[in-house]
Scaffold this motif. Structure first.
Motif, short mmCIF file in Angstrom:
data_model
loop_
_atom_site.label_atom_id
_atom_site.label_comp_id
_atom_site.label_asym_id
_atom_site.label_seq_id
_atom_site.Cartn_x
_atom_site.Cartn_y
_atom_site.Cartn_z
N ALA A 1 -1.41 -7.54 -3.71
CA ALA A 1 -1.42 -7.63 -2.24
C ALA A 1 -2.80 -7.32 -1.65
N VAL B 1 -6.51 0.01 -9.02
CA VAL B 1 -5.65 -0.28 -7.88
C VAL B 1 -6.43 -0.76 -6.64
N THR B 2 -6.73 0.15 -5.69
CA THR B 2 -7.35 -0.30 -4.44
C THR B 2 -8.72 -0.92 -4.66
N GLY C 1 0.82 -1.21 0.00
CA GLY C 1 0.00 0.00 0.00
C GLY C 1 0.85 1.26 0.00
N SER D 1 7.19 -1.27 -9.05
CA SER D 1 7.98 -0.52 -8.08
C SER D 1 9.43 -1.00 -8.03
N LEU E 1 4.05 1.51 -0.51
CA LEU E 1 4.97 1.44 -1.64
C LEU E 1 4.31 2.00 -2.90
N ALA E 2 3.06 1.61 -3.15
CA ALA E 2 2.36 2.09 -4.35
C ALA E 2 2.13 3.59 -4.29
N GLN F 1 1.54 -4.20 -10.83
CA GLN F 1 1.42 -3.31 -9.67
C GLN F 1 1.25 -4.20 -8.43
N LEU F 2 2.22 -4.10 -7.50
CA LEU F 2 2.22 -4.99 -6.33
C LEU F 2 0.95 -4.85 -5.50
N LEU F 3 0.41 -3.64 -5.43
CA LEU F 3 -0.81 -3.43 -4.62
C LEU F 3 -2.03 -4.13 -5.24
N GLU G 1 5.44 5.26 -5.05
CA GLU G 1 5.70 5.00 -6.47
C GLU G 1 4.86 5.94 -7.35
#
Lengths: 320, 320
Positions: free
Chosen positions: B18, B156-157, A19, B52, A21-22, B13-15, A25
């Protein structure tokens, strides 16, 4: 360049890392020139398993050059091993700003970095943080708290709010708004984290406070001044107020209001009762008080809560 | 056990990974018995770098046994390489449910899996998705959309909202509420993603639609029926309505309302002007209409927006 180091350990929560980190970024993407250098650190470096089982690649923390240190939350036992605490203490001694997400506050507390400071953590763990570290002033009802150079945030997704606040402190409002839009989150959430946490899941340490909460829950439609709750707990007014606050992170009056709101929300969402009748049944003296409490806690009026629940019951489905 | 496979590729995108991962993980924690098996997949397996720079460890997708497949968003060019598309198509042919987060919808569209279906993606990329894949019916103003067995989500979220909806479909309302509380997010967010996206960043393909939007922006305080905007664009009413919708994912009336709300929000947040004066200046015929529009878009009334902005201006700081 401002370097942000994210510290993880076995059993960390990946979302506590991803969270913030994004957000950092996206700040760099939105701004054009790179604003933040990002690195994920652990005590020994290498692959570190998150609580979900997914490993992430990390660098050893001892080599890091970090301006802002962000500690992820996760499983508490592996986080508090002396090696981890020492690695964080060493890192922190070289940084200008320290932050924690969710239960990451336990690591800062264990390293003594929260002594005499105000701090928050996941609502479910706030009473445990307070009990374990009495020198910390825990406030369970904040999304994040700043005390001098230490920033702590509430549970899991609150790490995103924390990162937005750090970015705003560094680069101002307009860039931060753009970052929030990129991530499709609110730039500033309404209310504290207690709006997400049911009072019914508070776990006060002592039977007396538990009894007082149960007493209140059974009599929501009656007036519930603190005197009545203290009587139910067989404590003086002053003893009761202190113990309640210490064990739940809230005042008795706020807890009672939240019990009423929770009871009301279930009936507002799930039923078709008039809002006025619900207000009366759960002990709001009038519907306007309930409306204000809803807006404070949920950011919207009871009617909006009902409308969303109804719309969600009929999702956007094109079934074939 | 229901296996959820998360598909990633270089530049993901890691988020986007995650967020849903944490929701399914929390569902298992809250429920007690493990509800979901979780694995992160990529075409070839091994470490895969996120956008990232942080790499995550993955398993090769060809060996996977997956019931629900979730495609992360991220950088579009590496995502759409034929190898990636084929790997996803192969995986998808063995799963009962397919979902995408953010720009992950492009991968599904490229593999033909969204043809003839309704879908959403990040608000900033919605027009590009619609232009690139005309057989998809793109709706830019949803947090997520279900069409038969394909679920797509906004930016994203919104992947967290998507995962909560999948969990609710599998295990009902109460468990999902508990998961949302664990993550400190709302179980159901109010409104669509357009509440987070400024109209001013819409990028219509044609000059004519851009001109119409600029025309509206300069005359917010005047009545702006679709006829006036079509005239400004030198298009017939019908041509204009269609082109506008195709290029922005919204109706002209909604876009005008959003322009008004955005203009109002800045003045509500940053200044001390009376709300009534702001309503008039941005073209709401009365303050009550503006109030309703705010509640629809932001989940709260203008006064609450102002209060939050003020509180945030005085953060929880104990400076020494």
């Amino acid at each position: 360049m401002h370097n942000v180091g994210f510290f993880v350990y076995p059993g960390h929560q990946l979302l506590d890392l991803a969270g913030p980190l994004a957000a950092f970024e996206a700040a760099t993407q939105v701004a054009g020139p790179p604003l933040y250098g990002l690195e994920v650190l652990s005590r020994a470096g290498g692959l570190v398993r998150s609580s979900s089982g997914v490993p992430v690649a990390t660098e050893p923390s001892r080599d890091a050059n970090v301006n802002t240190l962000v500690i992820s939350g996760g499983d508490i036992a592996p986080m508090l091993l002396p090696d981890e605490t020492q690695a964080v203490a060493r890192l922190a001694s070289t940084t200008s700003r320290i932050a924690s997400v969710c239960t990451g506050a336990f690591l800062l507390a264990e390293a003594g970095m929260l002594d005499g400071k105000r701090a928050t953590t996941h609502w479910r763990m706030a009473h445990r943080l307070q009990r374990s570290y009495p020198a910390v002033e825990v406030d369970a009802d904040k999304i994040f708290i700043t005390d001098r150079n230490v920033w702590t945030s509430a549970g899991v997704t609150a790490g995103i709010d924390l990162a937005l606040a750090l970015i705003e402190a560094d680069h101002g409002l307009e860039l931060t708004r753009q970052v929030a839009r990129e991530l499709v989150v609110y730039h500033r959430r309404a209310g504290g984290q207690s709006q997400y946490s049911p009072v019914s899941q508070m776990e006060p340490e002592s039977d007396r406070i538990r009894i007082a909460l149960a007493f209140a829950r059974d009599r929501l439609h009656e007036p519930l001044p603190i005197e009545r709750l203290a009587d139910a707990a067989h404590l003086s007014l002053r003893q009761f107020g202190r113990a309640f606050r210490r064990e739940t992170g809230e005042t008795p009056a706020r807890a009672v209001e939240r019990l009423r709101i929770e009871a009301a929300r279930v009936r507002v969402q799930d039923g078709s009762e008039p809002v006025e009748a619900i207000a009366q049944a759960v002990g709001f003296t009038d519907p306007e008080r309930m409306r204000r409490a809803f807006i404070k806690h949920y950011g919207m009026a009871p009617q909006a809560v009902r409308r969303i629940a109804r719309q969600a019951g009929k999702p956007e489905v094109n079934s074939s």
